[in-house]
Design a protein around this motif. Structure first.
Motif, PDB file in Angstrom:
ATOM      1  N   TYR A  98       0.912  -1.116   0.023  1.00 24.15           N
ATOM      2  CA  TYR A  98      -0.024  -0.043  -0.071  1.00 24.15           C
ATOM      3  C   TYR A  98       0.635   1.248   0.043  1.00 24.15           C
ATOM      4  N   THR A 102      -2.134   5.873   0.695  1.00 26.96           N
ATOM      5  CA  THR A 102      -3.685   5.072   1.222  1.00 26.96           C
ATOM      6  C   THR A 102      -3.498   4.509   2.389  1.00 26.96           C
ATOM      7  N   ALA A 106      -6.695   5.417   4.758  1.00 26.38           N
ATOM      8  CA  ALA A 106      -7.548   3.933   5.284  1.00 26.38           C
ATOM      9  C   ALA A 106      -7.726   4.249   6.769  1.00 26.38           C
ATOM     10  N   CYS A 146      -4.689  -0.910   7.668  1.00 25.31           N
ATOM     11  CA  CYS A 146      -5.299  -0.490   6.316  1.00 25.31           C
ATOM     12  C   CYS A 146      -5.399  -1.815   5.353  1.00 25.31           C
ATOM     13  N   HIS A 147      -4.949  -2.837   5.929  1.00 28.94           N
ATOM     14  CA  HIS A 147      -5.046  -3.818   5.007  1.00 28.94           C
ATOM     15  C   HIS A 147      -6.558  -4.697   5.458  1.00 28.94           C
ATOM     16  N   THR A 149      -8.966  -2.682   6.761  1.00 28.03           N
ATOM     17  CA  THR A 149     -10.099  -1.983   6.598  1.00 28.03           C
ATOM     18  C   THR A 149     -10.364  -1.857   4.889  1.00 28.03           C
ATOM     19  N   ARG A 150      -9.277  -2.240   4.117  1.00 25.33           N
ATOM     20  CA  ARG A 150      -9.435  -2.294   2.741  1.00 25.33           C
ATOM     21  C   ARG A 150     -10.050  -3.725   2.349  1.00 25.33           C
TER      22      ARG A 150
END
Lengths: 177, 177
Positions: A98, A102, A106, A146-147, A149-150
């Motif tokens: 990411y 990003t 996030a 982030c991973h 939530t994505r």
């Protein structure tokens, strides 16, 4: 999953487990490497290998390369990243990358968020009593968040049952960096 | 010694042995890696590890990073270099890095020499019947030659006797890339 903020002197890491829509920070900290570069690469390789064998993550979340003006610093970060990717490949982990903006978007809702804002949001999202230290570990936690939530799949379902582990809040620990 | 021209799709290599003032090209070729990047890093790691275990070099000669305009290509080269350095560290090898112009000057007398001129000089210096192919292997041979001519110690004297090997011209072989 394992979030990594790689360098060749310090590698921030965070092991995060997903439970449905929520996530638990299992352990986080910093691997430090000393000495000349080859010795540091060796230390990072050994440290990450031990971490992966212990935590058995199925995904490695990495920051995508930031192309700064300092090409030597970039080279060193690239070397830390390469070792992390090698360890991931050796253990059958998926690799997700990411870009920094990003991750910030996030985690803090804004691609230009300050480090402080990111740290606050990471602390809140994982329900931690205080902000994680040092900064490298915070960055690794932000990457893992982030991973999550994505919509990154936790992948645990595809692992043999013997490789799965269940974490509870009692497992929460902070490895001082 | 082992000369390496690293990438993540192709890694040129050359094993060179020194005998006093002369040098013998023991084997050279290209390790090829296929698939996605993590799998390629794994293949390069495995290939280099096998090569180092077989040839037991004491020095790794690498091209110093060339900072081109294509940052993605640079990143990939950096990852190949990192894996090579890790393997060197795991086997107690010294790492020597030379900028491209230094290699060209040492091999062909001119820091701006053409690839063709370098290939001719490498062929002559090692007494080969024909120019080594592919180009990646030639670059690796040039690096090893550069290390020899710049007075890089072969280091064999510091190794346990059991790790030394003697090569003759009969050992000369070309691993097709």
């Amino acid at each position: 999953m394992l979030g990594i903020d790689p360098g060749t002197l310090r590698v921030g890491f965070a092991v995060v487990d997903r439970h449905g829509a929520s996530q638990v920070a299992v352990e986080w900290g910093v691997l430090r490497a000393r000495g000349e570069l080859p010795a540091r690469l060796l230390a990072i390789y050994a440290g990450l290998t031990e971490l992966v064998k212990r935590a058995r993550p199925s995904v490695l979340a990495l920051e995508d390369v930031f192309f700064g003006k300092d090409v030597r610093a970039m080279e060193k970060i690239g070397e830390g990243r390469a070792i992390a990717k090698l360890v991931a490949a050796q253990h059958g982990m998926q690799v997700a990358e990411y870009p920094p903006a990003t991750v910030k978007r996030a985690v803090a809702g804004n691609g230009a968020a300050s480090k402080e804002a990111v740290a606050r949001m990471v602390t809140a999202a994982f329900g931690l009593r205080e902000q994680p230290t040092p900064a490298d570990a915070t960055d690794a936690l932000a990457l893992a968040l982030c991973h999550c939530t994505r919509g990154g799949a936790p992948q645990a379902a595809s692992l043999p049952r013997s490789r799965r582990r269940r974490w509870t809040t009692e497992d929460l620990r902070h490895l001082p960096g």
